[in-house]
Design a protein around this motif. Structure first.
Motif, PDB file in Angstrom:
ATOM      1  N   GLY A   1       4.055 -15.483 -31.343  1.00 33.01           N
ATOM      2  CA  GLY A   1       2.700 -15.609 -31.887  1.00 33.01           C
ATOM      3  C   GLY A   1       2.570 -15.063 -33.295  1.00 33.01           C
ATOM      4  O   GLY A   1       1.522 -15.197 -33.927  1.00 33.01           O
ATOM      5  N   VAL A   2       3.650 -14.436 -33.806  1.00 33.20           N
ATOM      6  CA  VAL A   2       3.527 -13.821 -35.132  1.00 33.20           C
ATOM      7  C   VAL A   2       3.325 -14.869 -36.229  1.00 33.20           C
ATOM      8  O   VAL A   2       2.608 -14.624 -37.207  1.00 33.20           O
ATOM      9  N   LEU A   3       3.905 -16.056 -36.047  1.00 29.38           N
ATOM     10  CA  LEU A   3       3.737 -17.100 -37.070  1.00 29.38           C
ATOM     11  C   LEU A   3       2.276 -17.538 -37.148  1.00 29.38           C
ATOM     12  O   LEU A   3       1.713 -17.710 -38.238  1.00 29.38           O
ATOM     13  N   GLU A   4       1.667 -17.679 -35.963  1.00 30.20           N
ATOM     14  CA  GLU A   4       0.254 -18.047 -35.921  1.00 30.20           C
ATOM     15  C   GLU A   4      -0.610 -16.939 -36.546  1.00 30.20           C
ATOM     16  O   GLU A   4      -1.568 -17.201 -37.281  1.00 30.20           O
ATOM     17  N   ALA A   5      -0.248 -15.696 -36.228  1.00 26.76           N
ATOM     18  CA  ALA A   5      -0.994 -14.554 -36.783  1.00 26.76           C
ATOM     19  C   ALA A   5      -0.915 -14.552 -38.312  1.00 26.76           C
ATOM     20  O   ALA A   5      -1.915 -14.324 -38.993  1.00 26.76           O
ATOM     21  N   ARG A   6       0.278 -14.836 -38.854  1.00 26.80           N
ATOM     22  CA  ARG A   6       0.449 -14.838 -40.317  1.00 26.80           C
ATOM     23  C   ARG A   6      -0.380 -15.955 -40.949  1.00 26.80           C
ATOM     24  O   ARG A   6      -1.010 -15.758 -41.990  1.00 26.80           O
TER      25      ARG A   6
ATOM     26  N   PHE B   1     -12.854  -5.519 -29.516  1.00 30.80           N
ATOM     27  CA  PHE B   1     -12.749  -6.838 -28.878  1.00 30.80           C
ATOM     28  C   PHE B   1     -14.131  -7.497 -28.786  1.00 30.80           C
ATOM     29  O   PHE B   1     -14.305  -8.671 -29.119  1.00 30.80           O
ATOM     30  N   ASN B   2     -15.109  -6.715 -28.319  1.00 33.94           N
ATOM     31  CA  ASN B   2     -16.464  -7.275 -28.157  1.00 33.94           C
ATOM     32  C   ASN B   2     -17.040  -7.768 -29.477  1.00 33.94           C
ATOM     33  O   ASN B   2     -17.766  -8.762 -29.523  1.00 33.94           O
ATOM     34  N   LYS B   3     -16.687  -7.061 -30.555  1.00 32.10           N
ATOM     35  CA  LYS B   3     -17.229  -7.455 -31.865  1.00 32.10           C
ATOM     36  C   LYS B   3     -16.487  -8.662 -32.451  1.00 32.10           C
ATOM     37  O   LYS B   3     -17.083  -9.588 -32.975  1.00 32.10           O
ATOM     38  N   TRP B   4     -15.146  -8.635 -32.396  1.00 28.54           N
ATOM     39  CA  TRP B   4     -14.366  -9.597 -33.180  1.00 28.54           C
ATOM     40  C   TRP B   4     -13.801 -10.757 -32.374  1.00 28.54           C
ATOM     41  O   TRP B   4     -13.270 -11.704 -32.937  1.00 28.54           O
ATOM     42  N   VAL B   5     -13.887 -10.667 -31.036  1.00 29.70           N
ATOM     43  CA  VAL B   5     -13.311 -11.725 -30.212  1.00 29.70           C
ATOM     44  C   VAL B   5     -14.364 -12.376 -29.307  1.00 29.70           C
ATOM     45  O   VAL B   5     -14.504 -13.597 -29.284  1.00 29.70           O
ATOM     46  N   ALA B   6     -15.091 -11.551 -28.548  1.00 28.42           N
ATOM     47  CA  ALA B   6     -16.007 -12.101 -27.536  1.00 28.42           C
ATOM     48  C   ALA B   6     -17.101 -12.947 -28.172  1.00 28.42           C
ATOM     49  O   ALA B   6     -17.547 -12.659 -29.287  1.00 28.42           O
TER      50      ALA B   6
ATOM     51  N   ILE C   1      -7.577  -5.370 -43.900  1.00 25.90           N
ATOM     52  CA  ILE C   1      -6.294  -5.627 -44.575  1.00 25.90           C
ATOM     53  C   ILE C   1      -5.175  -4.788 -43.944  1.00 25.90           C
ATOM     54  O   ILE C   1      -4.090  -5.298 -43.635  1.00 25.90           O
ATOM     55  N   VAL C   2      -5.425  -3.514 -43.735  1.00 29.62           N
ATOM     56  CA  VAL C   2      -4.381  -2.635 -43.196  1.00 29.62           C
ATOM     57  C   VAL C   2      -4.097  -2.984 -41.737  1.00 29.62           C
ATOM     58  O   VAL C   2      -2.939  -3.069 -41.309  1.00 29.62           O
ATOM     59  N   TYR C   3      -5.150  -3.218 -40.986  1.00 29.00           N
ATOM     60  CA  TYR C   3      -5.025  -3.577 -39.557  1.00 29.00           C
ATOM     61  C   TYR C   3      -4.174  -4.835 -39.398  1.00 29.00           C
ATOM     62  O   TYR C   3      -3.230  -4.875 -38.605  1.00 29.00           O
ATOM     63  N   VAL C   4      -4.475  -5.847 -40.195  1.00 25.14           N
ATOM     64  CA  VAL C   4      -3.765  -7.131 -40.078  1.00 25.14           C
ATOM     65  C   VAL C   4      -2.363  -7.044 -40.705  1.00 25.14           C
ATOM     66  O   VAL C   4      -1.400  -7.570 -40.133  1.00 25.14           O
TER      67      VAL C   4
ATOM     68  N   VAL D   1      -8.209 -10.567 -37.455  1.00 25.90           N
ATOM     69  CA  VAL D   1      -8.593  -9.323 -36.772  1.00 25.90           C
ATOM     70  C   VAL D   1      -8.832  -9.621 -35.291  1.00 25.90           C
ATOM     71  O   VAL D   1      -8.358  -8.892 -34.405  1.00 25.90           O
ATOM     72  N   GLY D   2      -9.529 -10.709 -35.003  1.00 25.74           N
ATOM     73  CA  GLY D   2      -9.799 -11.094 -33.620  1.00 25.74           C
ATOM     74  C   GLY D   2      -8.526 -11.440 -32.874  1.00 25.74           C
ATOM     75  O   GLY D   2      -8.299 -10.986 -31.747  1.00 25.74           O
ATOM     76  N   PHE D   3      -7.661 -12.200 -33.514  1.00 28.53           N
ATOM     77  CA  PHE D   3      -6.397 -12.618 -32.894  1.00 28.53           C
ATOM     78  C   PHE D   3      -5.549 -11.402 -32.525  1.00 28.53           C
ATOM     79  O   PHE D   3      -5.007 -11.286 -31.421  1.00 28.53           O
ATOM     80  N   GLU D   4      -5.448 -10.482 -33.464  1.00 23.55           N
ATOM     81  CA  GLU D   4      -4.652  -9.274 -33.249  1.00 23.55           C
ATOM     82  C   GLU D   4      -5.242  -8.405 -32.141  1.00 23.55           C
ATOM     83  O   GLU D   4      -4.520  -7.864 -31.295  1.00 23.55           O
ATOM     84  N   THR D   5      -6.568  -8.273 -32.134  1.00 24.13           N
ATOM     85  CA  THR D   5      -7.233  -7.438 -31.137  1.00 24.13           C
ATOM     86  C   THR D   5      -7.004  -7.995 -29.738  1.00 24.13           C
ATOM     87  O   THR D   5      -6.692  -7.250 -28.787  1.00 24.13           O
TER      88      THR D   5
END
Ligand SMILES: [Fe+2]
Ligand SMILES: [Fe+2]
Length: 197
Positions: free
Chosen positions: A149-154, A191-196, A134-137, A165-169
């Motif tokens: 890209g902020v609109l997509e992130a929201r 990155f390896n955990k939340w994106v890859a 929650i805080v990270y995002v 979390v993945g998008f932001e990372t």
């Protein structure tokens, strides 16, 4: 959420008192940012059955130490015998990891969930609990943010916190690479955990 009443003893005073402390410790711009992050954090907590009070406090204090001097961070790392490798980094890393120590000592906030979310708010981590996400995002999507890209992130943030979390990372790591900035190793693990794949 200006009428939010703290009732769980996570902070010794009222929300208004905490806001006042931040106003006194931060520039006007960053003060506005933390109010925005609090707002987003509360919305994300509501959307995910999270703890509203912790979201408010963590959102407000996440950048508490951001404007402190390098010397403050360096002496804190040494005094508290923190990982000496931290000395090789700077404010971007310190204000979360070392900032949590200053928050603990100066604001008397001892709640593990809140402090951990502060520690993880710039780098993310392999293990992230709901408040950490929650805080990270919230920090990334708050209403003052204007990056492409902020609109997509929201949008993602309210569909799937994990996807956000993945998008932001990925966004953060791309930025660091594109601007030839050093990457804190934990960011790669995130990155390896939340994106890859
Ligand atoms: Fe920050
Ligand atoms: Fe922030």
């Amino acid at each position: 959420m200006n009428n939010l009443v703290y009732s769980n003893n996570l902070f010794s005073g009222t929300r208004e008192e905490l806001v006042q402390i931040l106003k006194e410790n931060l520039s006007e711009k960053r003060f506005q940012h933390v109010l925005n992050v609090e707002k987003s954090a509360i919305e994300l907590a509501q959307n995910n059955n999270g703890d509203i009070e912790r979201a408010s406090i963590a959102g407000l204090i996440h950048d508490y130490a951001k404007e402190r001097t390098d010397d403050t961070f360096i002496s804190t790392i040494k005094q508290k015998h923190m990982d000496p490798d931290l000395l090789n980094w700077g404010n971007a890393i310190w204000h979360g990891i070392v900032g949590a120590e200053l928050i603990h000592d100066e604001l008397g906030i001892t709640d593990d969930k809140i402090l951990t979310s502060i520690v993880k708010h710039t780098t993310g981590d392999v293990e992230m609990e709901l408040l950490d996400k929650i805080v990270y995002v919230a920090d990334f999507i708050e209403e003052g943010r204007t990056f492409p890209g902020v609109l997509e992130a929201r949008k993602k943030a309210f569909e799937s916190l994990d996807a956000a979390v993945g998008f932001e990372t990925k966004h953060t790591l791309s930025y660091l690479i594109n601007t030839n900035k050093r990457v804190y190793p934990k960011t790669i693990l995130t990155f390896n955990k939340w994106v890859a794949e």
